[in-house]
Design an enzyme around this catalytic site. Structure first.
Site, short mmCIF file in Angstrom:
data_model
loop_
_atom_site.label_atom_id
_atom_site.label_comp_id
_atom_site.label_asym_id
_atom_site.label_seq_id
_atom_site.Cartn_x
_atom_site.Cartn_y
_atom_site.Cartn_z
N ASP A 11 0.82 -1.21 0.00
CA ASP A 11 0.00 0.00 0.00
C ASP A 11 0.86 1.26 0.00
O ASP A 11 0.49 2.27 -0.62
CB ASP A 11 -0.93 0.00 1.22
N ASN A 14 -4.62 8.77 1.71
CA ASN A 14 -5.07 8.00 2.86
C ASN A 14 -5.48 8.88 4.04
O ASN A 14 -6.65 8.92 4.41
CB ASN A 14 -3.95 7.05 3.32
N ASP A 15 -4.49 9.55 4.65
CA ASP A 15 -4.83 10.27 5.88
C ASP A 15 -3.79 11.30 6.29
O ASP A 15 -2.64 11.28 5.83
CB ASP A 15 -5.05 9.29 7.04
N ASP A 38 -3.54 10.98 22.52
CA ASP A 38 -2.34 10.69 21.74
C ASP A 38 -2.31 11.43 20.41
O ASP A 38 -1.26 11.54 19.79
CB ASP A 38 -2.23 9.18 21.48
N THR A 67 -9.75 2.38 6.28
CA THR A 67 -9.34 1.01 6.65
C THR A 67 -7.92 0.96 7.19
O THR A 67 -7.40 -0.12 7.46
CB THR A 67 -9.44 0.07 5.43
#
Length: 286
Positions: A73, A146-147, A174, A185
């Site tokens: 990925d 993704n993020d 955190d 995911t």
């Protein structure tokens, strides 16, 4: 279907570019023009496999009709950022571990021929534009598939998230993740966030180990403009991660996140649904 196929192997995953060489032979025997562009070599001088002439990805993209990634990925995320302006479909061959984003196993190379001929289902995924504004005026910009994540290093930090100027959540913990549906995911799921169909258009805010009983994930509209603020670090350390690329944060930094005008298009040939992939990769279906 005119154009050439670009093969992007991660040399650390595709040893001696063995899978890439097999794919190259298959495609060329089927009458396809192929260019090989190794990526993520980490700057090391990795010798190309015998019989493979390589080129830079930048030089190979003009005129390409398909980009095939060989790796995990991380390889696909890296390549997506490189090709997003060209709007070229990506197809991943999984040589990694989870492989949520990849579509073919290593023994499925024969299906590259149909993909090269345009026999695939295009699947568009939203991306996020990120701006890191430092107190000294320095601005860093990037785009992720993704993020975006902020997390403390060995300490809890205070995080505040705003949507269009209104406070969404404010807590010690955190850190926090802002994910696309594609990234739902990944880290977001591990932190307790929801699974969202990858072709949806949403921003997903997920706290990381919040020290507050009622803190939960939020699924936001795609047009929402998100700001992330970190409280006074007071000798603590925190990092901003953009699809895994880390930048250390400083006091007064502001992270702004919006939906990007760019999208990643995946070429799907396996026919597997998102649900099949999720259950397969998470090991919860026989």
């Amino acid at each position: 279907m005119s154009g050439h196929v670009v093969l992007c192997p991660n040399p650390h995953r595709d040893t001696d570019l063995a899978h890439t060489l097999r794919a190259k032979v298959l495609l060329e025997n089927a009458g396809e023009a192929v260019r090989v562009c190794p990526i993520l070599s980490g700057g090391s001088k990795l010798p190309p496999a015998e019989g493979i002439e390589t080129a830079s990805l930048e030089s190979a993209l003009p005129g390409a009709k398909l980009v095939v990634c060989f790796g995990g990925d991380g390889t696909l995320l890296h390549t997506a950022r490189a090709v997003m302006r060209e709007k070229i479909p990506l197809l991943g061959v999984n040589l990694g571990s989870k492989g949520f984003l990849t579509d073919l196993p290593a023994d499925g190379l024969a299906r590259l021929i149909e993909a090269a001929r345009g026999d695939y289902v295009p699947e568009s995924r939203m991306m996020l534009d990120v701006e890191l504004q430092r107190a000294d005026g320095t601005v860093l910009r990037d785009t992720v598939l993704n993020d975006v994540a902020i997390h403390g290093i060995a300490n809890t930090i205070r995080v505040k998230a705003l949507g269009d100027g209104s406070v969404i959540t404010d807590f010690p913990g955190d850190g926090i993740i802002c994910a696309t549906p594609t990234g739902s995911t990944a880290y977001s799921m591990s932190a307790g966030g929801p699974l969202v169909e990858p072709t949806a258009r949403n921003l997903i805010l997920t706290p990381i180990c919040a020290h507050a009983l009622m803190t939960r994930s939020f699924v936001l509209a795609p047009e929402r403009k998100v700001e992330l603020h970190v409280g006074d670090l007071n000798r603590k350390r925190a990092v901003l991660s953009l699809d895994g690329n880390a930048h250390e944060l400083q006091h007064g930094d502001v992270v702004r996140i919006t939906r990007s005008v760019y999208e990643t298009v995946f070429a799907r040939v396996s026919g597997r649904s998102f649900y099949d992939i999720a259950y397969e990769k998470l090991g919860e279906r026989a």
